[in-house]
Motif scaffolding. Structure first.
Motif, PDB file in Angstrom:
ATOM      1  N   GLN A  22       0.821  -1.216   0.000  1.00 17.62           N
ATOM      2  CA  GLN A  22       0.000   0.000   0.000  1.00 17.62           C
ATOM      3  C   GLN A  22       0.853   1.263   0.000  1.00 17.62           C
ATOM      4  O   GLN A  22       0.536   2.237  -0.694  1.00 17.62           O
ATOM      5  CB  GLN A  22      -0.933   0.010   1.227  1.00 17.62           C
ATOM      6  CG  GLN A  22      -2.090  -0.976   1.149  1.00 17.62           C
ATOM      7  CD  GLN A  22      -3.209  -0.500   0.237  1.00 17.62           C
ATOM      8  OE1 GLN A  22      -3.014   0.355  -0.612  1.00 17.62           O
ATOM      9  NE2 GLN A  22      -4.385  -1.064   0.403  1.00 17.62           N
ATOM     10  N   LYS A  23       1.944   1.243   0.743  1.00 11.69           N
ATOM     11  CA  LYS A  23       2.815   2.423   0.813  1.00 11.69           C
ATOM     12  C   LYS A  23       3.488   2.715  -0.531  1.00 11.69           C
ATOM     13  O   LYS A  23       3.706   3.873  -0.891  1.00 11.69           O
ATOM     14  CB  LYS A  23       3.884   2.228   1.899  1.00 11.69           C
ATOM     15  CG  LYS A  23       3.384   2.502   3.303  1.00 11.69           C
ATOM     16  CD  LYS A  23       4.537   2.470   4.298  1.00 11.69           C
ATOM     17  CE  LYS A  23       4.072   2.881   5.690  1.00 11.69           C
ATOM     18  NZ  LYS A  23       5.191   2.866   6.672  1.00 11.69           N
ATOM     19  N   GLY A  24       3.846   1.662  -1.258  1.00 15.68           N
ATOM     20  CA  GLY A  24       4.560   1.854  -2.520  1.00 15.68           C
ATOM     21  C   GLY A  24       3.655   2.020  -3.727  1.00 15.68           C
ATOM     22  O   GLY A  24       4.113   2.399  -4.807  1.00 15.68           O
ATOM     23  N   LEU A  25       2.368   1.758  -3.561  1.00 13.44           N
ATOM     24  CA  LEU A  25       1.434   1.731  -4.672  1.00 13.44           C
ATOM     25  C   LEU A  25       1.311   3.095  -5.360  1.00 13.44           C
ATOM     26  O   LEU A  25       1.227   4.134  -4.711  1.00 13.44           O
ATOM     27  CB  LEU A  25       0.059   1.302  -4.139  1.00 13.44           C
ATOM     28  CG  LEU A  25      -0.885   0.567  -5.089  1.00 13.44           C
ATOM     29  CD1 LEU A  25      -0.235  -0.703  -5.637  1.00 13.44           C
ATOM     30  CD2 LEU A  25      -2.174   0.230  -4.345  1.00 13.44           C
ATOM     31  N   ILE A  26       1.292   3.066  -6.694  1.00 15.55           N
ATOM     32  CA  ILE A  26       1.128   4.281  -7.497  1.00 15.55           C
ATOM     33  C   ILE A  26      -0.153   4.136  -8.318  1.00 15.55           C
ATOM     34  O   ILE A  26      -0.378   3.099  -8.952  1.00 15.55           O
ATOM     35  CB  ILE A  26       2.325   4.480  -8.447  1.00 15.55           C
ATOM     36  CG1 ILE A  26       3.626   4.597  -7.654  1.00 15.55           C
ATOM     37  CG2 ILE A  26       2.117   5.710  -9.334  1.00 15.55           C
ATOM     38  CD1 ILE A  26       4.882   4.440  -8.515  1.00 15.55           C
ATOM     39  N   THR A  27      -1.008   5.153  -8.288  1.00 12.76           N
ATOM     40  CA  THR A  27      -2.238   5.157  -9.090  1.00 12.76           C
ATOM     41  C   THR A  27      -2.062   6.098 -10.269  1.00 12.76           C
ATOM     42  O   THR A  27      -1.594   7.223 -10.110  1.00 12.76           O
ATOM     43  CB  THR A  27      -3.445   5.609  -8.246  1.00 12.76           C
ATOM     44  OG1 THR A  27      -3.567   4.749  -7.107  1.00 12.76           O
ATOM     45  CG2 THR A  27      -4.728   5.540  -9.054  1.00 12.76           C
ATOM     46  N   ARG A  28      -2.433   5.610 -11.461  1.00 12.42           N
ATOM     47  CA  ARG A  28      -2.302   6.446 -12.661  1.00 12.42           C
ATOM     48  C   ARG A  28      -3.570   6.394 -13.503  1.00 12.42           C
ATOM     49  O   ARG A  28      -4.253   5.355 -13.567  1.00 12.42           O
ATOM     50  CB  ARG A  28      -1.127   5.977 -13.526  1.00 12.42           C
ATOM     51  CG  ARG A  28       0.242   6.385 -13.007  1.00 12.42           C
ATOM     52  CD  ARG A  28       1.303   6.144 -14.054  1.00 12.42           C
ATOM     53  NE  ARG A  28       1.103   6.966 -15.246  1.00 12.42           N
ATOM     54  CZ  ARG A  28       1.805   6.820 -16.381  1.00 12.42           C
ATOM     55  NH1 ARG A  28       2.735   5.878 -16.466  1.00 12.42           N
ATOM     56  NH2 ARG A  28       1.581   7.599 -17.408  1.00 12.42           N
ATOM     57  N   LYS A  29      -3.863   7.518 -14.138  1.00  9.80           N
ATOM     58  CA  LYS A  29      -4.916   7.601 -15.142  1.00  9.80           C
ATOM     59  C   LYS A  29      -4.275   8.110 -16.415  1.00  9.80           C
ATOM     60  O   LYS A  29      -3.553   9.106 -16.391  1.00  9.80           O
ATOM     61  CB  LYS A  29      -6.033   8.550 -14.699  1.00  9.80           C
ATOM     62  CG  LYS A  29      -6.866   8.061 -13.532  1.00  9.80           C
ATOM     63  CD  LYS A  29      -7.981   9.055 -13.218  1.00  9.80           C
ATOM     64  CE  LYS A  29      -8.826   8.585 -12.049  1.00  9.80           C
ATOM     65  NZ  LYS A  29      -9.911   9.564 -11.724  1.00  9.80           N
ATOM     66  N   ILE A 104       0.285   0.794 -10.222  1.00  9.99           N
ATOM     67  CA  ILE A 104       1.634   0.267 -10.446  1.00  9.99           C
ATOM     68  C   ILE A 104       2.183  -0.208  -9.108  1.00  9.99           C
ATOM     69  O   ILE A 104       2.218   0.553  -8.132  1.00  9.99           O
ATOM     70  CB  ILE A 104       2.584   1.330 -11.029  1.00  9.99           C
ATOM     71  CG1 ILE A 104       2.068   1.848 -12.369  1.00  9.99           C
ATOM     72  CG2 ILE A 104       3.993   0.766 -11.184  1.00  9.99           C
ATOM     73  CD1 ILE A 104       2.876   3.010 -12.930  1.00  9.99           C
ATOM     74  N   ILE A 105       2.601  -1.466  -9.064  1.00 15.57           N
ATOM     75  CA  ILE A 105       3.311  -2.000  -7.895  1.00 15.57           C
ATOM     76  C   ILE A 105       4.795  -1.939  -8.232  1.00 15.57           C
ATOM     77  O   ILE A 105       5.244  -2.614  -9.163  1.00 15.57           O
ATOM     78  CB  ILE A 105       2.919  -3.448  -7.595  1.00 15.57           C
ATOM     79  CG1 ILE A 105       1.399  -3.611  -7.550  1.00 15.57           C
ATOM     80  CG2 ILE A 105       3.544  -3.911  -6.276  1.00 15.57           C
ATOM     81  CD1 ILE A 105       0.941  -5.053  -7.445  1.00 15.57           C
ATOM     82  N   PRO A 106       5.581  -1.118  -7.529  1.00 19.41           N
ATOM     83  CA  PRO A 106       7.012  -1.016  -7.846  1.00 19.41           C
ATOM     84  C   PRO A 106       7.690  -2.391  -7.826  1.00 19.41           C
ATOM     85  O   PRO A 106       7.390  -3.229  -6.966  1.00 19.41           O
ATOM     86  CB  PRO A 106       7.552  -0.111  -6.741  1.00 19.41           C
ATOM     87  CG  PRO A 106       6.377   0.734  -6.353  1.00 19.41           C
ATOM     88  CD  PRO A 106       5.189  -0.189  -6.461  1.00 19.41           C
ATOM     89  N   THR A 107       8.572  -2.601  -8.775  1.00 19.93           N
ATOM     90  CA  THR A 107       9.193  -3.914  -8.951  1.00 19.93           C
ATOM     91  C   THR A 107       9.911  -4.397  -7.692  1.00 19.93           C
ATOM     92  O   THR A 107       9.784  -5.568  -7.313  1.00 19.93           O
ATOM     93  CB  THR A 107      10.199  -3.855 -10.118  1.00 19.93           C
ATOM     94  OG1 THR A 107       9.530  -3.352 -11.270  1.00 19.93           O
ATOM     95  CG2 THR A 107      10.774  -5.219 -10.409  1.00 19.93           C
ATOM     96  N   GLU A 108      10.661  -3.501  -7.053  1.00 17.93           N
ATOM     97  CA  GLU A 108      11.449  -3.950  -5.905  1.00 17.93           C
ATOM     98  C   GLU A 108      10.552  -4.426  -4.756  1.00 17.93           C
ATOM     99  O   GLU A 108      10.902  -5.362  -4.036  1.00 17.93           O
ATOM    100  CB  GLU A 108      12.392  -2.835  -5.431  1.00 17.93           C
ATOM    101  CG  GLU A 108      11.719  -1.555  -4.936  1.00 17.93           C
ATOM    102  CD  GLU A 108      11.365  -0.581  -6.051  1.00 17.93           C
ATOM    103  OE1 GLU A 108      10.962   0.550  -5.729  1.00 17.93           O
ATOM    104  OE2 GLU A 108      11.506  -0.962  -7.234  1.00 17.93           O
ATOM    105  N   ILE A 109       9.389  -3.784  -4.594  1.00 15.88           N
ATOM    106  CA  ILE A 109       8.459  -4.195  -3.535  1.00 15.88           C
ATOM    107  C   ILE A 109       7.851  -5.552  -3.870  1.00 15.88           C
ATOM    108  O   ILE A 109       7.818  -6.462  -3.030  1.00 15.88           O
ATOM    109  CB  ILE A 109       7.361  -3.125  -3.336  1.00 15.88           C
ATOM    110  CG1 ILE A 109       7.966  -1.854  -2.749  1.00 15.88           C
ATOM    111  CG2 ILE A 109       6.244  -3.657  -2.434  1.00 15.88           C
ATOM    112  CD1 ILE A 109       6.995  -0.700  -2.633  1.00 15.88           C
ATOM    113  N   TYR A 110       7.360  -5.692  -5.096  1.00 15.98           N
ATOM    114  CA  TYR A 110       6.728  -6.955  -5.476  1.00 15.98           C
ATOM    115  C   TYR A 110       7.736  -8.110  -5.421  1.00 15.98           C
ATOM    116  O   TYR A 110       7.427  -9.199  -4.940  1.00 15.98           O
ATOM    117  CB  TYR A 110       6.137  -6.854  -6.879  1.00 15.98           C
ATOM    118  CG  TYR A 110       5.246  -8.027  -7.227  1.00 15.98           C
ATOM    119  CD1 TYR A 110       3.892  -7.993  -6.931  1.00 15.98           C
ATOM    120  CD2 TYR A 110       5.758  -9.167  -7.838  1.00 15.98           C
ATOM    121  CE1 TYR A 110       3.065  -9.062  -7.239  1.00 15.98           C
ATOM    122  CE2 TYR A 110       4.951 -10.251  -8.150  1.00 15.98           C
ATOM    123  CZ  TYR A 110       3.603 -10.192  -7.847  1.00 15.98           C
ATOM    124  OH  TYR A 110       2.793 -11.272  -8.138  1.00 15.98           O
TER     125      TYR A 110
END
Length: 219
Positions: A22-29, A104-110
């Motif tokens: 949740q902290k790393g999550l990015i929302t885009r439109k 977007i879930i950042p790669t390093e977190i996932y």
């Protein structure tokens, strides 16, 4: 609807893993036509579609495009995080086919969570297998199916996606999906029109006879 409602294994994550995600999550439109990821960019991260439609395609050395799969609501894209999977040797471009909202879930977190969690690792492997099945299906179509059958299948698929027989498609767009030249598609569509299967107008292909198209794709 929140991210946790779309991510299928959310309830199998630990509290710490949920918090980090949740902290790393990015929302885009993004608007239709936006390039979200291409093979020359840095690793974008994993994409989870909230609403809209994305297209994943590859480019030939001559600059021709060919669609390898499409992404709809709740679909996850792994190839946008190809740096996480060193064995992937081809560049994938992700483009918005419609106005789209996604996470977007950042790669390093996932990647760190995948290394800790068997459910996440299993889910990732299943996704990867499904995407490679899409690629193998595409290769089979190109190698063994004639272009008229592929065009018929594409038009029927588009009609199903759009829930309409009137498709706002240019000949160039169809050629890009199927990895061929616009002139070839134009000749094929004119043949379809002469056979009463479609009607052509500027920027539009209207399906007149689905039964004929279905017969053509199956013979």
């Amino acid at each position: 609807m929140k991210f946790e409602d779309y991510f299928p294994i959310w309830n199998q994550l630990t509290a710490d893993q949920k918090n980090r995600t949740q902290k790393g999550l990015i929302t885009r439109k993004v608007e239709k036509g936006t390039i979200i990821h291409n093979g020359n960019m840095d690793c974008t991260g994993l994409l989870l579609v909230k609403s809209g439609q994305l297209r994943a395609y590859i480019l030939s050395d001559e600059g021709r495009e060919i669609t390898i799969y499409r992404l709809f609501d709740r679909d996850m894209c792994l190839f946008s995080a190809s740096c996480m999977m060193r064995s992937i040797q081809f560049d994938v471009t992700i483009e918005a086919e419609k106005d789209t909202e996604f996470w977007i879930i950042p790669t390093e977190i996932y990647k760190s969570i995948m290394e800790e969690s068997a459910p996440v690792a299993n889910y990732t492997n299943e996704l990867m297998a499904a995407r490679f099945s899409d690629v193998m299906w595409l290769i089979e179509q190109i190698m063994w199916k004639s272009l008229d059958k592929r065009v018929a299948s594409f038009l029927l698929e588009e009609s199903s996606i759009e829930e309409s027989d009137k498709l706002k498609l240019t000949h160039e767009a169809i050629a890009n999906h199927l990895g061929t030249h616009r002139e070839v598609i134009t000749r094929m569509l004119r043949y379809f029109q002469s056979e009463g299967m479609v009607k052509l107008s500027r920027g539009t292909v209207t399906i007149l006879n689905k039964e004929k198209l279905e017969h053509l794709q199956n013979v």
